[in-house]
Design a protein around this motif. Structure first.
Motif, short mmCIF file in Angstrom:
data_model
loop_
_atom_site.label_atom_id
_atom_site.label_comp_id
_atom_site.label_asym_id
_atom_site.label_seq_id
_atom_site.Cartn_x
_atom_site.Cartn_y
_atom_site.Cartn_z
N LEU A 187 25.99 -19.63 -10.27
CA LEU A 187 25.79 -20.31 -8.97
C LEU A 187 24.94 -19.55 -8.19
O LEU A 187 24.26 -19.79 -7.36
CB LEU A 187 27.25 -20.26 -8.50
CG LEU A 187 28.09 -21.41 -8.93
CD1 LEU A 187 29.54 -21.28 -8.42
CD2 LEU A 187 27.47 -22.82 -8.47
N GLU B 134 21.82 -21.23 -6.55
CA GLU B 134 21.66 -21.41 -5.20
C GLU B 134 20.56 -20.48 -4.36
O GLU B 134 20.09 -20.84 -3.39
CB GLU B 134 23.17 -20.95 -4.48
CG GLU B 134 24.36 -21.76 -4.98
CD GLU B 134 25.79 -21.11 -4.39
OE1 GLU B 134 26.64 -21.90 -4.63
OE2 GLU B 134 25.60 -19.97 -4.19
N GLU C 178 36.98 -23.59 -7.21
CA GLU C 178 36.24 -23.28 -6.02
C GLU C 178 34.56 -23.26 -6.47
O GLU C 178 33.50 -23.86 -5.85
CB GLU C 178 36.32 -22.05 -5.25
CG GLU C 178 35.53 -21.44 -4.34
CD GLU C 178 35.05 -22.48 -3.17
OE1 GLU C 178 34.19 -22.32 -2.54
OE2 GLU C 178 36.05 -23.24 -2.73
N GLN C 179 34.45 -22.48 -7.72
CA GLN C 179 33.11 -22.68 -8.09
C GLN C 179 32.53 -24.03 -8.52
O GLN C 179 31.50 -24.26 -8.41
CB GLN C 179 32.96 -21.65 -9.36
CG GLN C 179 32.82 -20.06 -8.91
CD GLN C 179 34.24 -19.58 -8.52
OE1 GLN C 179 35.35 -20.24 -8.58
NE2 GLN C 179 34.31 -18.28 -8.12
N ARG D 128 33.46 -26.66 -7.21
CA ARG D 128 33.28 -27.41 -5.95
C ARG D 128 31.67 -27.15 -5.47
O ARG D 128 30.81 -27.96 -5.19
CB ARG D 128 34.01 -27.16 -4.85
CG ARG D 128 33.77 -27.92 -3.54
CD ARG D 128 34.54 -27.29 -2.59
NE ARG D 128 34.36 -25.98 -2.11
CZ ARG D 128 33.56 -25.51 -1.46
NH1 ARG D 128 32.58 -26.45 -0.95
NH2 ARG D 128 33.28 -24.42 -1.34
N ARG D 129 31.31 -25.82 -5.58
CA ARG D 129 30.09 -25.30 -5.19
C ARG D 129 29.11 -25.92 -5.94
O ARG D 129 27.98 -26.46 -5.55
CB ARG D 129 29.93 -23.83 -5.07
CG ARG D 129 30.59 -23.25 -4.11
CD ARG D 129 30.73 -21.56 -4.25
NE ARG D 129 29.57 -21.01 -4.45
CZ ARG D 129 29.48 -19.55 -5.01
NH1 ARG D 129 30.59 -19.05 -5.22
NH2 ARG D 129 28.36 -19.14 -5.30
N GLU E 269 28.43 -29.40 -5.21
CA GLU E 269 27.73 -29.82 -4.12
C GLU E 269 26.40 -29.55 -4.10
O GLU E 269 25.61 -30.41 -3.64
CB GLU E 269 28.58 -28.86 -2.87
CG GLU E 269 29.65 -29.35 -2.46
CD GLU E 269 30.24 -28.45 -1.33
OE1 GLU E 269 29.65 -27.43 -1.29
OE2 GLU E 269 31.54 -28.79 -0.92
#
Length: 201
Positions: A60, A64, A120-121, A123-124, A127
Motif C-alpha cells: 500500500l 499510494e 483496514e488495509q 479498505r485502503r 479505495e
C-alpha cells in the motif's frame, strides 16, 4: 521524556521494499526485514500484527506513493489529452526514479497476500482502486469516449500501455531507455485521439 524508537516504520518498510525487489514477495518475512535493518524481531511485531499486515503496508505504501503523482499528472496539462499524456509519462518517470518500488509493483496485490490482509488495509486498497477507475471514467467522459469500449481505450492508454513498457524492460533486467517517457506519451496520445469525437460502445 520517552526515547524515540530506534527503528521506525519507514525504515522497516524501506528494507521490505528492497527485499521484495530482490527476492519477490516470498522474501519479505518478519525475520528477514528485522535482519536487514539489524533490529530484533520484536521490533517488527511491535509495529505489525504479523506478516500479512507487513505485506499489506509494503504494497500500500508503494501503490499510494505512485498514485499520488499519477492523479496529479492526470489533472495537469491543458485539457484531458494532455493530462492523459502526463499520466502515461508519469508511470515511466516514476518507475525510472523508483526502480525497486517499480519492481515490487510488477507483482500483484494477491501475490502480497491480499486475501489475508487486515480489514483496514483492504479498505485502503479498495479505495485506491476505486479512485483509479473513477479517474479513468472521468477522462473517458471528458474525451467523449463513452461505453465499455471507450473505458477500455482509456484504460489501455493511460494504464496498460505505459505499464507494459516498464514491465518489458524491468523484467528483462534492462534500464528504461531515455526515450521511454516520450514514446509512452506519444502512444497514449494516439489512442486518446483516434475516435474521440464519436460515441463508442
Amino acid at each position: 521524556m520517552a526515547r524515540p524508537p530506534r527503528f521506525d516504520i519507514s525504515q522497516l518498510l524501506d528494507a521490505a521494499v528492497r527485499l521484495a525487489a530482490e527476492h519477490g514477495p516470498s522474501g519479505v518475512t518478519m525475520s528477514a526485514v528485522a535482519q536487514a535493518v539489524g533490529a530484533p524481531s520484536g521490533s517488527l511485531y511491535h509495529r505489525f500484527a504479523g506478516r500479512p499486515a507487513l505485506l499489506a503496508e509494503v504494497w500500500l505504501r508503494t501503490v499510494e506513493g505512485f498514485q499520488e503523482g499519477y492523479f496529479a499528472a492526470l489533472r495537469s496539462g491543458d485539457g484531458p489529452r494532455a493530462g492523459g499524456r502526463a499520466a502515461s509519462r508519469h508511470v515511466v518517470a516514476w518507475s525510472r526514479a523508483h526502480p525497486r518500488e517499480a519492481a515490487l509493483l510488477l507483482y500483484g496485490a494477491h501475490e502480497f497476500g491480499r486475501d489475508d490482509w487486515p480489514e483496514e488495509q483492504l479498505r485502503r486498497a479498495d479505495e485506491g482502486n476505486m479512485r483509479v477507475r473513477a479517474a479513468v471514467a472521468a477522462l473517458a467522459g471528458a474525451l467523449g469516449l463513452h461505453g465499455e469500449l471507450g473505458l477500455e481505450r482509456v484504460s489501455l492508454a493511460v494504464v496498460d500501455l505505459p505499464l507494459s513498457l516498464v514491465r518489458r524492460h524491468l523484467r528483462g533486467g534492462e534500464p528504461l531507455p531515455p526515450h521511454a517517457e516520450e514514446l509512452a506519451g506519444q502512444c497514449t496520445d494516439a489512442l486518446l485521439t483516434v475516435g474521440r469525437d464519436r460515441t463508442v460502445g
